[in-house]
Enzyme design. Structure first.
Site, short mmCIF file in Angstrom:
data_model
loop_
_atom_site.label_atom_id
_atom_site.label_comp_id
_atom_site.label_asym_id
_atom_site.label_seq_id
_atom_site.Cartn_x
_atom_site.Cartn_y
_atom_site.Cartn_z
N ASN A 1 -15.70 86.80 0.89
CA ASN A 1 -14.88 85.64 0.52
C ASN A 1 -15.64 84.40 1.01
OD1 ASN A 1 -13.00 83.66 0.21
ND2 ASN A 1 -11.35 84.71 1.31
N ARG B 1 4.71 78.05 13.90
CA ARG B 1 5.08 78.39 15.29
C ARG B 1 5.37 77.13 16.09
NH1 ARG B 1 0.00 82.31 15.53
NH2 ARG B 1 -0.62 80.62 14.17
N GLY C 1 -1.69 77.86 2.61
CA GLY C 1 -1.35 77.60 1.21
C GLY C 1 -0.15 78.48 0.89
N GLY D 1 0.99 84.61 6.50
CA GLY D 1 1.27 84.21 7.89
C GLY D 1 2.71 83.83 8.18
N ASP E 1 1.44 74.24 11.68
CA ASP E 1 1.65 75.61 12.13
C ASP E 1 3.14 75.84 12.37
OD1 ASP E 1 1.85 78.01 13.68
OD2 ASP E 1 -0.29 77.83 14.09
N ARG F 1 -14.44 87.51 -3.87
CA ARG F 1 -13.26 86.75 -4.25
C ARG F 1 -13.74 85.50 -5.00
NH1 ARG F 1 -9.74 82.59 -0.86
NH2 ARG F 1 -8.06 82.36 -2.36
N ARG G 1 -0.47 70.59 1.94
CA ARG G 1 -0.31 70.12 0.55
C ARG G 1 1.14 69.82 0.25
NH1 ARG G 1 -3.20 75.22 -1.37
NH2 ARG G 1 -5.36 74.85 -0.74
#
Ligand code: ADP
Length: 411
Positions: free
Chosen positions: A13, A291, A219, A337, A289, A98, A248
């Protein structure tokens, strides 16, 4: 002596300044090694290589300048060779790459030849950040093993089944066609893998099952999958459309762009950076993030709470939209995630949707696990599932299916 059929696939990738890789054995899908080269071309590049063969051993790290992708791949090859897994091994069957944008025509994984390279290059205007990096990775790998099949697995391929009613924007047809402006969708490898795994989890054939997949990473995208076939997805011409993401914006009124140009005196490039890099969760609250956002919410931070609410509101709108697109939904699957780890996001996304048969069991939702699992109560009409994605395995399987000798493929 019968020759041993080559059974290993290297998955690459290649990003603009990074290369992620995994070496898999397709006899059982096991990982032999995995790693990452990052900050290629910078002063402090880093290579992290993790040997996984036979229970694995300590990761090895190199921190030194790595000038370009060629040097990066050579360094990866040297690490693999140190584990007895060199690229010159006769057991290596293929390299699977990829490739982010395959446009309209690459509907399947494809063995790479000059014509394929040309077409991927022709798509650069619609994927200026990704396709050049993917091409560099492919060309470098081809120079290292020119005799080996190299396969492109496209992020867009799974979405090429979308009907035109979903893939066309309602803009002037001639202009759209001239510039290849349409909805392509991304994260296709993940949506394909997760929708199939979800059917497996329900103990049913993919052809019988309608699934809404929410791929929520940095994403993020949603897809509506009817009987194993994608009928709609939230990303469009580029990965900017749709859900609120880490950096985004997802959907905005296109007139926001003209407004910022005319009234805010911003250039197209500045707005591009604004919407792709400085918006979404980070634009709303300074953190991307989940978290960290949850931690701030627990401390009573209003800005983080609003960012979370906007994120969830958009998710809910897409769940409703894809429910209507599919007509009947058997499962809603969370992955990547945020989807795999953030129980509060999953709970909030289906809150109030009991009339649609959607609900989660608080206890099941709070369990942490790497396994695919159902988190809705038994009585629920729609199964809500957490299904860890595995894009590398999917790329390796698609690659191997194309290059393995038929007697091995059908074994
Ligand atoms: P990428 O799109 O970069 O592949 P991932 O699928 O790895 O992204 O997702 C990365 C995101 O997952 C992080 O930015 C973070 O918001 C989220 N995440 C990871 N672990 C957790 C966790 N335990 N709880 C909540 N969010 C998490």
């Amino acid at each position: 002596m019968t020759p041993v059929a080559a059974s290993r696939v290297l998955v690459l990738n290649s990003g603009s300044s990074s290369v992620k890789y995994q070496l898999l054995d397709m006899r059982d899908g096991s990982r032999l090694a995995a790693g990452l080269v990052e900050r290629i071309g910078e002063e402090t590049s880093r290579l992290k290589h993790t040997p996984l063969l036979g229970g694995g051993s300590e990761a090895r790290e190199q921190n030194r300048p790595i000038a370009d992708h060629e040097e990066a791949l050579k360094a990866v090859a040297a690490e693999l060779a140190q584990d007895g897994l060199g690229l010159d091994s006769p057991e290596l069957a293929a390299i699977g790459h990829r490739v982010v944008h395959g446009g309209k025509f690459f509907t399947q994984p494809t063995v790479i030849d000059d014509a394929v390279l040309k077409e991927v290059e022709r798509l650069i205007p619609v994927a200026p950040l990704h396709n050049p990096a993917n091409l560099t990775g492919i060309r470098t790998a081809m120079t290292l093993r020119p005799d080996l099949p190299q396969v492109a697995v496209f992020d867009t391929a799974f979405h090429t089944t979308m009907p035109e009613s979903a893939s066309r924007y309602a803009i002037d047809v001639k202009t759209a066609d001239e510039h290849r402006v349409q909805r392509y969708g991304f994260h296709g490898t993940s949506h394909a893998y997760v929708s199939r795994k979800t059917a497996e989890l329900l103990g049913r054939a993919p052809e019988e099952v309608n699934v809404i997949v929410l791929h929520l990473g940095n994403g993020a995208s949603a897809s509506a999958v009817r009987g194993g076939v994608c009928v709609d997805t939230s990303m469009g011409l580029t990965p900017l459309e749709g859900l609120v993401m880490g950096t985004r914006s997802g959907d905005v009124d296109p007139a926001v762009i003209f407004h910022l140009m005319r009234v805010g005196n911003m250039s197209a490039d500045e707005i591009d950076v604004l919407l792709n890099k400085k918006s979404g969760l980070i634009g709303l609250c300074g953190d991307n993030d989940m978290r960290e956002i949850r931690r701030r919410i627990d401390e009573g931070d209003q800005e983080a709470q609003l960012a979370f609410d906007i994120y969830v509101h958009r998710l809910k709108k897409y769940i409703g939209a894809y429910y209507a697109v599919l007509g009947r939904v058997d499962a809603l699957a969370f992955t990547a995630g945020v989807g795999e780890n953030a129980a509060p996001v999953r709970e909030a996304a289906v809150a109030g949707l009991e009339e649609l048969g959607l609900t989660v069991d608080g206890e099941l939702n709070s369990v942490r696990s790497d396994e695919a699992r159902i988190i809705s109560p038994e009585y629920a009409r729609v199964a809500v599932a957490v299904v860890p994605t595995d894009e590398e395995l999917e790329i390796a399987q698609q690659t191997y299916a194309l290059v393995a000798p038929p007697e091995v493929r059908n074994a």
